[in-house]
Design an enzyme around this catalytic site. Structure first.
Site, PDB file in Angstrom:
ATOM      1  N   LYS A  94      44.893  44.163  32.404  1.00 14.61           N
ATOM      2  CA  LYS A  94      45.944  44.006  33.424  1.00 14.61           C
ATOM      3  C   LYS A  94      46.078  42.547  33.841  1.00 14.61           C
ATOM      4  O   LYS A  94      47.181  42.035  34.028  1.00 14.61           O
ATOM      5  CB  LYS A  94      45.628  44.904  34.637  1.00 14.61           C
ATOM      6  N   GLN A  98      41.274  50.121  41.287  1.00 16.15           N
ATOM      7  CA  GLN A  98      40.906  50.647  39.971  1.00 16.15           C
ATOM      8  C   GLN A  98      40.056  51.919  40.129  1.00 16.15           C
ATOM      9  O   GLN A  98      39.064  51.916  40.848  1.00 16.15           O
ATOM     10  CB  GLN A  98      40.135  49.567  39.182  1.00 16.15           C
ATOM     11  N   ASP A 113      50.660  51.543  41.402  1.00 14.32           N
ATOM     12  CA  ASP A 113      50.140  52.564  40.483  1.00 14.32           C
ATOM     13  C   ASP A 113      50.941  53.867  40.598  1.00 14.32           C
ATOM     14  O   ASP A 113      50.862  54.728  39.726  1.00 14.32           O
ATOM     15  CB  ASP A 113      48.670  52.875  40.821  1.00 14.32           C
TER      16      ASP A 113
END
Ligand code: NDP
Length: 297
Positions: free
Chosen positions: A54, A98, A121
């Site tokens: 990422k 995460q 997300d």
């Protein structure tokens, strides 16, 4: 028949190029670069790999990013207080925590503590709810990436039977909603969602025109479980021990690729299929967050 390959790496590269151009245009208009804050709790080798990918993607498209590394002993209260600071920081456009989190932390609680307008997300219940009722929302990156693949390769899903194996909140469920609800040619499928308690999985997978597999079980899908011409999207990423590899493992999807591809019309490889699209869609979402495109202020 041997399937045509859905090259996620190639499509992700094109998507990232588009995002790069949009970021440049945005900055040419006098705005600062979009900023993504990654929050990584504890140590997990797979998470390190994903966060690395990422971070590299951000650099590639001109998005600024920082990874906040927090100890796995952090309490829920402390973590949520940190997230609250990020929520209130106007220089932070997107926040990504995460997953997975250490066992003592509830992912639901932590995700809900993120301002939904920064939830790039697309996991916050506000975004999931809006997706479900067809309102603009941050779309969970993997499902959004899958729809982009259908569009890029002109694989219509309208009127087809789409079977999704896996019902998680981050992949299985949202892709089933998008496939079922999205208007136009790349949605409007009839969907079946399977999970561990589905009796006779083959009875469902064999009738699929579109088969999306996100179970995290290597070789779960074998050729006798699919019909000729099926379109297979293999989301699974499994590290299978392999002494012949330097890393000691091979990455595999959830399908037995070599044999299933002989019956499918299209198939995604692992790696190089859905994974790169997930990262590309995160870039897209972060730019949308910087522009307040989903939730205008
Ligand atoms: P989860 O473990 O959260 O969910 C797995 C789902 O699959 C559950 O709904 C589970 O059922 C179901 N399942 C497990 N075994 C079977 C089985 N034998 N038959 C039918 N259903 C089964 O996983 P995720 O959704 O987070 O991820 C799934 C896979 O996709 C993993 O390999 C993950 O690494 C990968 N992944 C890949 C991404 C990418 O970018 N390519 C992004 C995210 C994930 P139940 O609900 O009953 O437990």
């Amino acid at each position: 028949m041997s399937a045509k390959i859905i090259d996620g790496k190639k499509v992700a590269k094109l998507t990232r190029k588009e995002v790069r151009q949009d970021v440049d245009d945005w900055m040419d208009d006098g705005h600062r670069a979009p900023f993504l804050q990654v929050v990584l709790v504890g140590t997990n080798p797979a998470s390190d790999v994903y966060v690395g990918a990422k971070t590299r993607a951000c650099k590639d498209v001109g998005i600024e990013t920082d990874t906040m590394r927090l100890p796995d002993t952090i309490s829920a209260k402390e973590l949520k207080a940190t997230i609250q600071e990020l929520n209130e920081d106007d220089t932070v456009d997107g926040i990504l925590v995460q997953l997975p989190l250490p066992n003592h932390l509830s992912a639901h609680d932590v995700i809900e503590s993120i301002d939904y307008r920064k939830d790039v997300d697309g996991f916050h219940p506000m975004n999931v709810g809006r997706l479900t009722v067809g309102q603009p929302s941050f779309r969970s990156c993997t499902p959004a990436g899958i729809i982009e693949l259908f569009k890029h390769y002109s694989i219509p899903t309208k009127g087809k039977h789409a079977v999704v194996v896996g019902a998680s909140n981050i992949v299985g469920r949202p892709i089933s909603i998008l496939l079922n609800k999205e208007s136009g040619e790349y949605g409007k499928a009839t969907t079946t969602v399977c999970h561990k308690y589905t009796k006779d999985l083959t009875q469902h997978t064999i009738s699929a025109d579109i088969l999306v597999v996100a179970a995290g079980q290597p070789n779960l899908i074998k050729p006798e479980m699919v019909k000729e011409g099926v379109v297979v999207i293999d989301v699974g990423i499994n590290r299978v021990a392999d002494e012949t590899k330097d890393k000691g493992y091979t990455l595999m999807g959830d399908c037995h690729f070599e044999s299933v591809k002989e019956k499918a019309s299209w198939i995604t490889p692992v790696p190089g299929g859905v994974g790169p699209m997930t990262v590309a869609m995160l870039m897209k979402n972060t730019l949308l967050a910087a522009k307040n495109s989903i939730y205008p202020q």
